[in-house]
Structures are given as structure tokens and as C-alpha cells.
Design a protein around this motif. Structure first.
Motif, PDB file in Angstrom:
ATOM      1  N   ALA A  62       0.830  -1.206   0.000  1.00 42.19           N
ATOM      2  CA  ALA A  62       0.000   0.000   0.000  1.00 42.19           C
ATOM      3  C   ALA A  62       0.869   1.263   0.000  1.00 42.19           C
ATOM      4  O   ALA A  62       0.586   2.222  -0.733  1.00 42.19           O
TER       5      ALA A  62
ATOM      6  N   GLU B 261       1.132   4.166  -2.918  1.00 40.93           N
ATOM      7  CA  GLU B 261       0.915   5.575  -2.593  1.00 40.93           C
ATOM      8  C   GLU B 261       2.129   6.424  -2.970  1.00 40.93           C
ATOM      9  O   GLU B 261       1.999   7.508  -3.534  1.00 40.93           O
TER      10      GLU B 261
ATOM     11  N   GLN C  12       3.232  10.087  -5.589  1.00 44.78           N
ATOM     12  CA  GLN C  12       3.711  11.321  -4.972  1.00 44.78           C
ATOM     13  C   GLN C  12       4.902  11.886  -5.736  1.00 44.78           C
ATOM     14  O   GLN C  12       5.628  11.167  -6.412  1.00 44.78           O
TER      15      GLN C  12
END
Length: 66
Positions: free
Chosen positions: A48, A52, A56
Motif C-alpha cells: 500500500a 501511494e 507522490q
């Protein structure tokens, strides 16, 4: 985790199983022994976080290491 002053490793860790324990050896001499449940939870959390992080913008400082 900004400002921790560590460069991220570009090599992944290696997991193995021995006597019902999961052993995780990572770059820089990191070693962790986990129960199978803890290893599965860690794998989900890492997956996860990686997903993520891909979305970014990279930190510009060359002195960031994890």
C-alpha cells in the motif's frame, strides 16, 4: 516522513521461511524475524505504501535515506 536525512535504498529485501518464522533481510544489514501473520500484515502495508509513494512527487533533497 520528511527531513529524516536518509537516502532511500534502491535494493529490496529478501524474505525466507525457517521453522515457522519469516526472516526478512534488507539492505544495509537490516534483519527482522516475523510471525507469518506479522509478515502478511507487513507485506500489505509495504504494498500500500509503495503504491501511494508512486503517486507522490519525489523529494528533491539528495540527502533523504530510509
Amino acid at each position: 516522513m520528511n527531513g529524516h536525512g536518509l537516502e532511500p535504498h534502491r535494493q529490496g529485501g529478501t524474505a525466507s521461511a525457517e521453522s515457522g518464522i519469516v526472516l526478512l533481510e534488507g539492505p544495509g544489514g537490516v534483519a527482522v524475524a516475523l510471525t507469518p501473520d506479522a509478515a502478511e500484515a507487513t507485506a500489505r502495508s509495504l504494498d500500500a505504501a509503495a503504491l501511494e509513494a508512486r503517486g507522490q512527487r519525489p523529494i528533491q533533497s539528495p540527502s533523504i535515506r530510509i
